[in-house]
Design a protein around this motif. Structure first.
Motif, mmCIF file in Angstrom:
data_model
loop_
_atom_site.group_PDB
_atom_site.id
_atom_site.type_symbol
_atom_site.label_atom_id
_atom_site.label_comp_id
_atom_site.label_asym_id
_atom_site.label_seq_id
_atom_site.Cartn_x
_atom_site.Cartn_y
_atom_site.Cartn_z
ATOM 1 N N HIS A 28 0.885 -1.176 0.025
ATOM 2 C CA HIS A 28 0.060 -0.164 0.196
ATOM 3 C C HIS A 28 0.843 1.251 -0.088
ATOM 4 O O HIS A 28 0.599 2.180 -0.777
ATOM 5 C CB HIS A 28 -0.920 -0.046 1.238
ATOM 6 C CG HIS A 28 -1.788 1.102 1.377
ATOM 7 N ND1 HIS A 28 -2.613 1.644 0.454
ATOM 8 C CD2 HIS A 28 -2.180 1.850 2.710
ATOM 9 C CE1 HIS A 28 -3.401 2.217 0.792
ATOM 10 N NE2 HIS A 28 -3.275 2.752 2.262
ATOM 11 N N HIS A 55 -1.608 4.118 10.932
ATOM 12 C CA HIS A 55 -1.903 3.979 9.458
ATOM 13 C C HIS A 55 -1.591 5.471 8.691
ATOM 14 O O HIS A 55 -0.866 5.648 7.756
ATOM 15 C CB HIS A 55 -3.101 3.508 9.027
ATOM 16 C CG HIS A 55 -3.588 3.123 7.712
ATOM 17 N ND1 HIS A 55 -3.601 1.843 7.194
ATOM 18 C CD2 HIS A 55 -3.407 3.979 6.509
ATOM 19 C CE1 HIS A 55 -3.907 1.617 5.851
ATOM 20 N NE2 HIS A 55 -3.761 3.189 5.427
ATOM 21 N N GLU A 114 1.503 6.413 6.331
ATOM 22 C CA GLU A 114 0.873 6.878 4.753
ATOM 23 C C GLU A 114 1.332 8.366 4.503
ATOM 24 O O GLU A 114 1.649 8.645 3.365
ATOM 25 C CB GLU A 114 -0.281 6.478 4.784
ATOM 26 C CG GLU A 114 -0.840 6.736 3.198
ATOM 27 C CD GLU A 114 -2.097 5.991 2.970
ATOM 28 O OE1 GLU A 114 -2.793 5.240 3.790
ATOM 29 O OE2 GLU A 114 -2.932 6.603 2.047
HETATM 30 MN MN MN Z 1 -4.231 4.001 3.794
#
Ligand code: MN
Length: 202
Positions: free
Chosen positions: A44, A167, A171
């Motif tokens: 991701h 997260h 990110e």
């Molecule tokens: Mn994400």
């Protein structure tokens, strides 16, 4: 072919007893990605790097995940740094320096980069982050950046002055890194044919 039609591409294959990694990056891409490392959250993050850097990025890693994710993440980051450096080539006409700030809801990441030819990392994150995001150990973010910097040979400063959700904190860093690397590696129309250094080399 005119200068602007040329794609700067780096390809690295790296195989050890612990991992087998293939990375291909096109700095002059459109953000098309094909990522598979076996570590979902890391995939991701690499997807963010490609998309927001407007790099075409292919990453295939087959690592010893039966031990843990460490070798897989580290070796992929080393190969990515090497591929990035290879794609930059002689650095003629690049912007060289860039910075980007990216918020992700409550978290903010600030990245400043110099494609200097010298590896140096400065990294700060909020204390007390959740230790895991899926199978991703959040202490690996610094190690990813260290590994990338060592091979890409860039000076990189990454700061998260505040943030709560792990997260989001991680990110935001990858998105800001993507933007900073994109701007620094872009060709500066005012610097055509010029290596942006008083030394004459980067
Ligand atoms: Mn994400």
């Amino acid at each position: 072919m005119s200068r602007s039609d040329q794609h700067r591409v780096g390809r690295v294959e790296r195989t050890t007893k612990e991992t087998s990694v293939k990375v291909e990056i096109d700095l002059d891409g459109t953000g098309k990605t094909d990522i598979s490392t076996g570590v979902g959250f890391y995939d991701h993050m690499l997807d963010q790097l490609g998309r927001h850097g407007f790099f075409d990025l292919t990453v295939k890693t087959d690592g010893d995940l039966h031990i843990d994710t460490h070798h897989t993440i580290e070796d992929t980051s080393l190969a990515l740094g090497a591929a990035f450096k290879q794609a930059l080539g002689d650095k003629v006409g690049i912007r060289r320096f860039a910075d980007a700030s990216v918020p992700l809801d409550e978290s903010l990441a600030q990245v400043t980069v110099d494609l200097s030819g010298r590896p140096y990392l400065v990294h700060t994150e909020p204390e007390g982050m959740a230790p895991m995001i899926g199978s991703y150990d959040t202490t690996m973010t610094r190690h990813i950046l260290e590994s990338f910097v060592a091979q890409a040979q860039v000076a990189l400063h990454v700061h998260v002055p505040y943030g709560r959700n792990a997260h989001h904190i991680v990110e935001a860093q990858f998105k800001a890194l993507a933007r900073a690397l994109r701007y620094a590696s872009e060709l500066d129309p005012r610097a055509a044919g010029i290596i942006p250094s008083t030394k004459g080399a980067l």
